[in-house]
Design a protein around this motif. Structure first.
Motif, PDB file in Angstrom:
ATOM      1  N   ILE A 178       0.949  -1.192  -0.044  1.00 43.75           N
ATOM      2  CA  ILE A 178       0.035  -0.093  -0.136  1.00 43.75           C
ATOM      3  C   ILE A 178       0.949   1.105   0.039  1.00 43.75           C
ATOM      4  CG2 ILE A 178      -1.610  -1.275   1.385  1.00 43.75           C
ATOM      5  CD1 ILE A 178      -1.116   0.688   3.555  1.00 43.75           C
ATOM      6  N   ALA A 179       0.159   2.246  -0.348  1.00 43.94           N
ATOM      7  CA  ALA A 179       0.996   3.523  -0.511  1.00 43.94           C
ATOM      8  C   ALA A 179       0.986   4.262   0.912  1.00 43.94           C
ATOM      9  CB  ALA A 179       0.462   4.543  -1.421  1.00 43.94           C
ATOM     10  N   PRO A 180       1.704   5.151   1.346  1.00 41.05           N
ATOM     11  CA  PRO A 180       1.760   5.915   2.686  1.00 41.05           C
ATOM     12  C   PRO A 180       0.280   6.398   2.975  1.00 41.05           C
ATOM     13  CG  PRO A 180       3.905   6.270   1.605  1.00 41.05           C
ATOM     14  CD  PRO A 180       2.951   5.385   0.670  1.00 41.05           C
ATOM     15  N   GLU A 181      -0.113   7.249   1.938  1.00 50.16           N
ATOM     16  CA  GLU A 181      -1.387   7.888   1.861  1.00 50.16           C
ATOM     17  C   GLU A 181      -2.543   7.100   2.306  1.00 50.16           C
ATOM     18  OE1 GLU A 181       0.661   7.943  -0.625  1.00 50.16           O
ATOM     19  OE2 GLU A 181       1.536   9.813  -0.349  1.00 50.16           O
ATOM     20  N   GLU A 182      -2.167   5.766   2.193  1.00 54.08           N
ATOM     21  CA  GLU A 182      -3.646   4.871   2.645  1.00 54.08           C
ATOM     22  C   GLU A 182      -3.594   4.583   4.143  1.00 54.08           C
ATOM     23  OE1 GLU A 182      -4.369   1.763  -0.241  1.00 54.08           O
ATOM     24  OE2 GLU A 182      -2.439   2.249  -0.817  1.00 54.08           O
ATOM     25  N   VAL A 183      -2.611   5.165   4.928  1.00 55.04           N
ATOM     26  CA  VAL A 183      -2.553   4.845   6.167  1.00 55.04           C
ATOM     27  C   VAL A 183      -3.327   6.114   6.863  1.00 55.04           C
ATOM     28  CG1 VAL A 183      -1.147   4.665   8.380  1.00 55.04           C
ATOM     29  CG2 VAL A 183      -0.430   3.661   6.148  1.00 55.04           C
ATOM     30  N   ASP A 184      -4.475   5.711   7.847  1.00 55.26           N
ATOM     31  CA  ASP A 184      -5.376   6.750   8.503  1.00 55.26           C
ATOM     32  C   ASP A 184      -4.958   6.915   9.943  1.00 55.26           C
ATOM     33  OD1 ASP A 184      -6.611   7.063   5.984  1.00 55.26           O
ATOM     34  OD2 ASP A 184      -7.664   5.200   6.336  1.00 55.26           O
ATOM     35  N   TYR A 185      -4.175   6.243  10.569  1.00 51.97           N
ATOM     36  CA  TYR A 185      -3.990   6.560  12.078  1.00 51.97           C
ATOM     37  C   TYR A 185      -2.558   5.902  12.250  1.00 51.97           C
ATOM     38  CZ  TYR A 185      -4.021   5.950  17.200  1.00 51.97           C
ATOM     39  OH  TYR A 185      -3.635   6.031  18.142  1.00 51.97           O
ATOM     40  N   VAL A 186      -1.882   6.443  13.166  1.00 53.32           N
ATOM     41  CA  VAL A 186      -0.597   5.997  13.841  1.00 53.32           C
ATOM     42  C   VAL A 186      -0.812   5.956  15.349  1.00 53.32           C
ATOM     43  CG1 VAL A 186       1.853   5.910  14.186  1.00 53.32           C
ATOM     44  CG2 VAL A 186       0.789   6.575  12.012  1.00 53.32           C
ATOM     45  N   ASN A 187      -0.433   4.737  15.960  1.00 55.59           N
ATOM     46  CA  ASN A 187      -0.362   4.751  17.336  1.00 55.59           C
ATOM     47  C   ASN A 187       1.277   4.496  17.637  1.00 55.59           C
ATOM     48  OD1 ASN A 187      -0.602   4.266  20.187  1.00 55.59           O
ATOM     49  ND2 ASN A 187      -1.550   2.518  20.152  1.00 55.59           N
ATOM     50  N   ALA A 188       1.770   5.804  17.760  1.00 57.84           N
ATOM     51  CA  ALA A 188       3.081   5.842  18.072  1.00 57.84           C
ATOM     52  C   ALA A 188       3.710   5.398  19.094  1.00 57.84           C
ATOM     53  CB  ALA A 188       3.629   7.528  17.806  1.00 57.84           C
ATOM     54  N   ASN A 189       4.954   5.156  19.044  1.00 59.32           N
ATOM     55  CA  ASN A 189       5.706   4.773  20.141  1.00 59.32           C
ATOM     56  C   ASN A 189       5.636   5.780  21.307  1.00 59.32           C
ATOM     57  OD1 ASN A 189       7.817   2.652  21.434  1.00 59.32           O
ATOM     58  ND2 ASN A 189       9.323   4.547  21.081  1.00 59.32           N
ATOM     59  N   GLY A 190       6.036   6.947  21.129  1.00 61.89           N
ATOM     60  CA  GLY A 190       5.626   8.014  21.927  1.00 61.89           C
ATOM     61  C   GLY A 190       5.752   7.781  23.297  1.00 61.89           C
ATOM     62  N   ASP A 208       0.637  16.082   7.678  1.00 57.41           N
ATOM     63  CA  ASP A 208      -0.079  16.868   8.111  1.00 57.41           C
ATOM     64  C   ASP A 208      -1.651  16.396   8.202  1.00 57.41           C
ATOM     65  OD1 ASP A 208       1.990  18.717   8.100  1.00 57.41           O
ATOM     66  OD2 ASP A 208       1.598  19.191   6.006  1.00 57.41           O
ATOM     67  N   ARG A 209      -2.110  15.471   7.737  1.00 59.14           N
ATOM     68  CA  ARG A 209      -3.362  14.932   7.848  1.00 59.14           C
ATOM     69  C   ARG A 209      -3.479  13.485   8.466  1.00 59.14           C
ATOM     70  NH1 ARG A 209      -2.018  16.773   2.959  1.00 59.14           N
ATOM     71  NH2 ARG A 209      -1.753  14.655   2.012  1.00 59.14           N
ATOM     72  N   LEU A 210      -2.392  12.978   8.917  1.00 54.08           N
ATOM     73  CA  LEU A 210      -2.548  11.893   9.483  1.00 54.08           C
ATOM     74  C   LEU A 210      -2.456  11.911  10.917  1.00 54.08           C
ATOM     75  CD1 LEU A 210      -1.711   8.824   9.180  1.00 54.08           C
ATOM     76  CD2 LEU A 210       0.697   9.286   9.202  1.00 54.08           C
ATOM     77  N   PRO A 211      -3.676  11.369  11.534  1.00 50.20           N
ATOM     78  CA  PRO A 211      -3.637  11.481  12.840  1.00 50.20           C
ATOM     79  C   PRO A 211      -2.911  10.646  13.786  1.00 50.20           C
ATOM     80  CG  PRO A 211      -5.799  11.077  11.872  1.00 50.20           C
ATOM     81  CD  PRO A 211      -4.959  10.837  10.909  1.00 50.20           C
ATOM     82  N   VAL A 212      -2.394  11.018  14.936  1.00 50.19           N
ATOM     83  CA  VAL A 212      -1.266  10.309  15.692  1.00 50.19           C
ATOM     84  C   VAL A 212      -1.458  10.455  17.078  1.00 50.19           C
ATOM     85  CG1 VAL A 212       1.299  10.176  16.277  1.00 50.19           C
ATOM     86  CG2 VAL A 212       0.594  10.690  13.920  1.00 50.19           C
ATOM     87  N   SER A 213      -1.209   9.468  17.773  1.00 52.28           N
ATOM     88  CA  SER A 213      -1.453   9.462  19.414  1.00 52.28           C
ATOM     89  C   SER A 213      -0.537   8.446  19.844  1.00 52.28           C
ATOM     90  CB  SER A 213      -2.625   9.481  19.856  1.00 52.28           C
ATOM     91  OG  SER A 213      -3.285   8.362  19.527  1.00 52.28           O
TER      92      SER A 213
END
Length: 373
Positions: free
Chosen positions: A254-266, A289-294
């Protein structure tokens, strides 16, 4: 982006089980993470009076580690609809644990308990590779299933906050001075440890269909990379994290633009969070800029060897419930981060694909990509 040959069999997740500081089961965990209800409190399990930090996220009801892991295994197997009487139903176990003098005994108890209740060969392999241990185990389970070598594999992990590890993190000034884990936020000062026992059943999609098992999510891709920059500091540009993500996306095709959320290591570390933000920008470019992260660690704490499995369960919950976890502990923006963080309450979304990331001391990194069922 690296491209991998399509897998022969699609691995799916049919059962999950969890005990965390939020309580027992996935409902309690989901309620905590989507509303940013941090589970940190005073450490009462052992004496912390001489420590700089005195808080962690502990199980509401203490129990031995093996008992906690077996409780999570039971949840996962029941949710997947496994029949203990089925001679072919018992899955082998890949088990992630902290390496200490108790590891051998805990492994033996989990192996015996799993075999007695659910059949199967017990623990096939133990993983003690620090904070990516469970992520590595999931990747191996997915590969075993995708290659047709096993119809199902149970991945289990456990970590309880103990005095030795707590003292080491405190002495290394890795724990948050103010007792709050604040991923990607200005004023962040470190991580906080947490208890967790988790189990996830990875199964071949045709086998799940044959059994009529519920498919919670699909393991679409997985990637691992090491940067070997420093014994405990991350590579400043996030190179290993970026390559792990690229490997997961490439395996899924898949392309990076298809990812809609990242649960980061954070983890709330100044250096680690910054490096991870750079890695995300490198892979996702303008989509960042449009990729939700938490980072759900802000709620349940850093469960070390069990972290990746705990956060995989959180990420699957975001796919199934349509609510993205809050990046709790927020004080304000760090101008060097530049991520679309989920703040001020859960965000409604229906991700097609979601990533969960983990990194460990020594430069090890894992990326797990899950797809909606």
């Amino acid at each position: 982006m690296n491209r991998h040959a399509p897998t022969a069999v699609r691995p799916v997740v049919t059962g999950v089980g969890v005990l965390s500081a939020a309580g027992e089961g996935t409902t309690a965990l989901a309620e905590a993470v989507v509303h940013g209800k941090a589970a940190f409190g005073p450490v009462t399990r052992f004496d912390v009076s001489a420590r700089r930090t005195t808080r962690a996220a502990l199980l509401p009801e203490p129990r031995p580690l093996a008992d906690a892991v077996l409780a999570a295994v039971g949840q996962a197997c029941r949710r997947a609809g496994l029949d203990p009487a089925d001679p072919d139903g018992g899955p082998p176990v890949l088990l992630a644990l902290h390496s200490d003098r108790h590891t051998r005994a805990t492994l033996a108890e989990v192996a015996a308990g799993t075999t007695a209740r659910w059949g199967g060969p017990g623990v096939l392999r133990a993983y003690t590779g620090a904070c990516v241990a469970a992520g590595t185990a999931v990747a191996d389970a997915a590969q075993l299933v995708a290659a047709g070598r096993r119809p199902r594999v149970l991945v289990a992990a456990g970590h309880l906050v103990e005095p030795g590890v707590f003292a080491a993190f405190d002495a290394g000034r890795a724990l948050a001075r103010d007792g709050e884990l604040r991923p990607f936020s200005t004023g962040r000062s470190g991580t906080l440890l947490g208890d967790a026992a988790v189990a996830v059943l990875v199964e071949a999609e045709p086998e799940a269909e044959r059994r009529g098992a519920p498919v919670l999510a699909r393991l679409a891709g997985w990637g691992r990379a090491g940067d070997a920059h420093h014994v405990c500091r991350p590579e400043p540009g996030g190179d290993g994290v970026a390559r792990a993500i690229e490997a997961a996306l490439g395996r899924a095709g898949i392309a990076p633009e298809e990812v809609d959320y990242v649960n980061a290591n954070g983890t709330g570390s100044t250096l680690s969070d910054h490096a991870e933000a750079l890695a995300l920008r490198r892979v996702f470019g303008g989509h960042t800029d449009r990729l939700p992260v938490s980072s759900s660690k802000a709620v349940h704490g850093h469960a070390l060897e069990a972290s990746a499995l705990l956060e995989l369960v959180v990420t699957i919950g975001a796919l199934t419930d349509g609510l993205l976890p809050v990046n709790a502990g927020w004080l304000g923006p760090d101008p060097e981060i530049g991520l679309d963080l989920v703040l001020d309450g859960p965000r409604t979304a229906r991700p097609r694909y979601a990533l969960t990331l983990n990194s460990a001391f020594g430069g090890a990194n894992t990326a797990l990509l899950v797809a909606a069922r």
